[in-house]
Design a protein around this motif. Sequence first.
Motif, PDB file in Angstrom:
ATOM      1  N   ALA A 137       0.855  -1.187   0.000  1.00  0.00           N
ATOM      2  CA  ALA A 137       0.000   0.000   0.000  1.00  0.00           C
ATOM      3  C   ALA A 137       0.888   1.232   0.000  1.00  0.00           C
ATOM      4  O   ALA A 137       1.726   1.404   0.892  1.00  0.00           O
ATOM      5  CB  ALA A 137      -0.906   0.016   1.222  1.00  0.00           C
ATOM      6  N   ALA A 197      -5.265   0.486   5.616  1.00  0.00           N
ATOM      7  CA  ALA A 197      -4.718  -0.344   4.534  1.00  0.00           C
ATOM      8  C   ALA A 197      -4.378  -1.744   5.032  1.00  0.00           C
ATOM      9  O   ALA A 197      -4.660  -2.743   4.362  1.00  0.00           O
ATOM     10  CB  ALA A 197      -3.492   0.330   3.936  1.00  0.00           C
ATOM     11  N   ALA A 214      -3.192  -5.060   3.273  1.00  0.00           N
ATOM     12  CA  ALA A 214      -1.826  -4.671   2.901  1.00  0.00           C
ATOM     13  C   ALA A 214      -0.812  -5.384   3.776  1.00  0.00           C
ATOM     14  O   ALA A 214      -0.983  -5.493   4.991  1.00  0.00           O
ATOM     15  CB  ALA A 214      -1.642  -3.167   3.019  1.00  0.00           C
ATOM     16  N   ARG A 223       1.078  -3.371  -6.052  1.00  0.00           N
ATOM     17  CA  ARG A 223       0.991  -2.215  -5.164  1.00  0.00           C
ATOM     18  C   ARG A 223      -0.177  -1.348  -5.597  1.00  0.00           C
ATOM     19  O   ARG A 223      -0.450  -1.210  -6.793  1.00  0.00           O
ATOM     20  CB  ARG A 223       2.288  -1.399  -5.233  1.00  0.00           C
ATOM     21  N   THR A 224      -0.859  -0.778  -4.622  1.00  0.00           N
ATOM     22  CA  THR A 224      -1.893   0.206  -4.891  1.00  0.00           C
ATOM     23  C   THR A 224      -1.901   1.223  -3.760  1.00  0.00           C
ATOM     24  O   THR A 224      -1.128   1.120  -2.820  1.00  0.00           O
ATOM     25  CB  THR A 224      -3.281  -0.446  -5.066  1.00  0.00           C
ATOM     26  N   GLY A 225      -2.784   2.209  -3.853  1.00  0.00           N
ATOM     27  CA  GLY A 225      -2.855   3.260  -2.852  1.00  0.00           C
ATOM     28  C   GLY A 225      -2.919   4.615  -3.523  1.00  0.00           C
ATOM     29  O   GLY A 225      -2.782   4.738  -4.747  1.00  0.00           O
ATOM     30  N   ASN A 265      -7.151   4.941   1.090  1.00  0.00           N
ATOM     31  CA  ASN A 265      -6.260   3.802   0.877  1.00  0.00           C
ATOM     32  C   ASN A 265      -6.908   2.475   1.250  1.00  0.00           C
ATOM     33  O   ASN A 265      -6.667   1.457   0.594  1.00  0.00           O
ATOM     34  CB  ASN A 265      -4.978   4.010   1.676  1.00  0.00           C
ATOM     35  N   VAL A 312      -6.959  -0.733  -1.266  1.00  0.00           N
ATOM     36  CA  VAL A 312      -6.320  -1.999  -0.897  1.00  0.00           C
ATOM     37  C   VAL A 312      -7.339  -3.134  -0.871  1.00  0.00           C
ATOM     38  O   VAL A 312      -7.042  -4.255  -1.293  1.00  0.00           O
ATOM     39  CB  VAL A 312      -5.599  -1.864   0.454  1.00  0.00           C
TER      40      VAL A 312
END
Length: 247
Positions: free
Chosen positions: A13, A38, A43, A213-215, A231, A235
């Motif tokens: 995250a 997250a 995460a 990965r994200t966020g 976030n 996630v």
Amino acid sequence: MNTPVSPESLLHAALNGGRDHPATPRTPKAIADEAAAAVAAGAQVIHFHPFDASGRQTFDDVAVSATLREVRAVCPGIPISLSTSAEIEPDPQKRLTLIAGWTELPDLVSANQGEAGIREVCEMLIGRGVGIEAGLLSVDDVTSFVGSGLTDRCERVLVETTETDPDRALTDAAAIERVIAEADIELPQVHHGEGIASWVVNARAIRRGHGIRTGLEDTPVLVDGSQAAGNGELVAVAAGLLAELGS
């Protein structure tokens, strides 16, 4: 020691960066709150950029230490990654000096391999026991990484296409991944993208056995293009993709 996680299920995250979004956290408390959300959503690694009192990204030790303490208090045992981006401090020597002055250290840093002076930053942090996530934003970055002598001393690589068009982002991610393989770099990979394109990059990576990965650093929007609340929601969607598409 943190519990290791398998690369094919790794979910990062990335909480903030310079993203202009109502939920982008900038204070230590806000960053910690978003980190906790997250982690609750799935995460396994938290990445963020500390901010100073004026609201600017910083490498200043006071801000870095305060934010690390806040996040660790609410996310015990979760590996924390900080940025070393030249966007925060473009002067290579100033950046090295500031990062060398950190008194509280993260578990990891992301280190974009195409940036001037990044090898020196990596060498210094490796010497202090900090893991390196080698950021590869282009095929040329892979070449720089190979020439750095760091390929067997890093934790993983981050395949980071900056294309916002989904088709071009997929092409970029495939090209970077291909050159990584041709260079015999066997480090675990975590893939991410920019904006709406981040989701197709994530989906491709899951199908190919990589982490994602994200966020809010990567995207302010969900898969359907609607604005994400924060976030935790991003996630949660990424965790759902891992459950749906992962082997």
